[in-house]
Design an enzyme around this catalytic site. Structure first.
Site, mmCIF file in Angstrom:
data_model
loop_
_atom_site.group_PDB
_atom_site.id
_atom_site.type_symbol
_atom_site.label_atom_id
_atom_site.label_comp_id
_atom_site.label_asym_id
_atom_site.label_seq_id
_atom_site.Cartn_x
_atom_site.Cartn_y
_atom_site.Cartn_z
ATOM 1 N N THR A 17 0.823 -1.210 0.000
ATOM 2 C CA THR A 17 0.000 0.000 0.000
ATOM 3 C C THR A 17 0.854 1.257 0.000
ATOM 4 O OG1 THR A 17 -1.826 -1.116 1.087
ATOM 5 C CG2 THR A 17 -1.745 1.249 1.353
ATOM 6 N N TYR A 30 -8.105 0.805 -3.986
ATOM 7 C CA TYR A 30 -6.778 1.157 -4.498
ATOM 8 C C TYR A 30 -6.088 -0.101 -4.965
ATOM 9 C CZ TYR A 30 -4.695 -0.816 -0.302
ATOM 10 O OH TYR A 30 -4.293 -1.675 0.678
ATOM 11 N N THR A 96 1.759 -4.166 4.211
ATOM 12 C CA THR A 96 1.647 -4.404 5.654
ATOM 13 C C THR A 96 1.048 -5.772 5.994
ATOM 14 O OG1 THR A 96 -0.533 -3.360 5.787
ATOM 15 C CG2 THR A 96 1.399 -1.933 6.122
ATOM 16 N N ASP A 97 0.382 -6.422 5.024
ATOM 17 C CA ASP A 97 -0.353 -7.649 5.362
ATOM 18 C C ASP A 97 0.568 -8.779 5.825
ATOM 19 O OD1 ASP A 97 -2.723 -6.411 4.823
ATOM 20 O OD2 ASP A 97 -3.016 -7.335 2.854
ATOM 21 N N LYS A 169 0.385 -7.375 12.950
ATOM 22 C CA LYS A 169 -0.695 -6.528 12.432
ATOM 23 C C LYS A 169 -1.967 -6.934 13.146
ATOM 24 C CE LYS A 169 -2.768 -4.659 8.232
ATOM 25 N NZ LYS A 169 -2.837 -4.637 6.766
ATOM 26 N N GLU A 291 -3.152 -28.006 29.081
ATOM 27 C CA GLU A 291 -4.410 -28.750 28.900
ATOM 28 C C GLU A 291 -4.179 -30.052 28.139
ATOM 29 O OE1 GLU A 291 -8.275 -26.479 28.356
ATOM 30 O OE2 GLU A 291 -6.824 -25.141 27.408
HETATM 31 C C1 SIN Z 1 -0.921 -2.811 2.892
HETATM 32 O O1 SIN Z 1 0.179 -2.688 2.431
HETATM 33 O O2 SIN Z 1 -1.306 -2.079 3.849
HETATM 34 C C2 SIN Z 1 -1.920 -3.842 2.446
HETATM 35 C C3 SIN Z 1 -1.603 -4.489 1.159
HETATM 36 C C4 SIN Z 1 -0.311 -5.227 1.173
HETATM 37 O O3 SIN Z 1 0.014 -5.863 2.177
HETATM 38 O O4 SIN Z 1 0.397 -5.185 0.173
#
Ligand code: SIN
Length: 334
Positions: A17, A30, A96-97, A169, A291
């Site tokens: 992103t 996007y 970020t994923d 995340k 457990e």
């Molecule tokens: C992001 O970057 O926030 C989401 C999409 C990705 O991980 O490329």
């Protein structure tokens, strides 16, 4: 370095992103990985005051499409740059994923103490209030700083600095999408300067016994994740036991699942598959023999490693050993 020369920071771009484009600045939709590394850098002219940047485009994908092949290319490139004495530090721009997975993988296969900083953004580059340029500035400022050495790969997001092992995340949207839920963040960036609060407490980087060479030799063992839920049946696990060398249970609570699933996992162990119990809860500790009787079932407890990172550690662990006790010792160390 000549007097007054700026430190050299290599920026390796992979997409995400932070390089995403919308049709207009207010739309939710996007496409990740739309802009080149040079376009990202052009949005932060202030970088020319703190570093000489050497930019490379390693990939340009949304990180949901991150692959082991890109990990290999990144690790090889980072290794080469770490051996180049003219380079002070390395920044990797990333979606970020799966950013936390790439960071953790690199922390286990990069054997250098030079700063490596991963960075992304929650808002596309074209958005109103895009935070990518500020994050990228912080990442370069961190990568050039001597205090960032010897900590393994770091992640900087939203002015926070995280260790690769700890970052997670925790939200699908919003600027505060990252935390280090169990051991806390490493520190903060303030005015382009890092302030560290803690040491990295687990084995990583120069002390890591893993390598790309070992992984290649072992054929990058396949490890899959099974997500536990009410009424989970055995058939999915039975299938995975036929195709995978390792299974991570993203278990309920402290890494548990239905009796049917536990029986199927225990059968998988008997068939030679390594089984790690982690938790789907997002934080906390999965200990042995609470457990479930891990010792007799042959299971490995992930401790406070989340399922997606336990998958990576198990894959690397399987490049060294198949013995459950030795694999547990690896999970205790990393
Ligand atoms: C992001 O970057 O926030 C989401 C999409 C990705 O991980 O490329």
């Amino acid at each position: 370095m000549p007097e007054h020369a700026l430190p050299v920071v290599a920026v390796l771009a992979t997409g995400g992103t932070i390089a995403g484009a919308q049709a207009d600045a207010t739309s939710a939709g996007y496409k990740a990985g739309s802009f080149s590394v040079n376009a990202l850098l052009a949005a932060v002219p202030q970088l020319t005051g703190i570093a000489e940047i050497r930019a490379e485009q390693v990939a340009n994908v949304g990180s949901q499409n991150m692959t082991h092949d890109v990990w290999r290319a990144l690790a090889e490139r980072v290794d080469a740059l770490c051996q180049d004495p003219s380079v002070a530090g390395i920044v990797i721009t990333h979606g970020t994923d799966t950013l936390e997975e790439t960071a953790y993988f690199l922390s286990l296969v990069i054997q250098h103490d030079k700063p490596v900083v991963l960075v992304g953004a929650m808002r596309p580059a074209t958005a109103l209030g895009a935070e990518g340029p500020a994050n990228l500035y912080n990442a370069v400022a961190l990568a050039r700083h001597p205090d960032a050495r010897g900590r393994g790969p770091l992640v900087v997001m939203n002015d926070d600095v995280h260790y690769a092992r700890e970052i997670q995340k925790i939200a699908s949207a919003g600027l505060c999408a990252f935390t280090s839920p169990n051991r806390g963040r490493a520190g903060v960036m303030h005015g382009g300067m890092p302030c560290f609060y803690s040491l990295n407490t687990t084995t990583h980087t120069t002390q890591s016994e893993f390598s790309l060479a070992l992984l290649d030799k072992a054929g990058w063992p396949r490890v899959d994740i099974v997500y536990a839920y009410a009424n989970l049946q055995a058939d999915l696990i039975d299938f995975l036991a036929g195709v995978a060398e390792g299974i991570v249970l993203a278990g309920v609570g402290d890494g548990n699942a239905t009796d049917l699933a536990i029986d199927a996992l225990s059968q998988a162990v008997a068939d030679g598959v390594a089984v790690v119990r982690a938790s789907r809860t997002g934080s906390g500790f999965v200990a042995r023999d609470v457990e479930l009787d891990d010792a007799s079932l042959g299971f490995i407890a992930a401790r406070d490693l989340n399922p997606q990172k336990a998958r990576i550690l198990l894959m690397l662990g399987l490049s060294l050993t198949r013995d459950p006790a030795s694999l547990q010792a690896i999970f205790d160390r990393y």
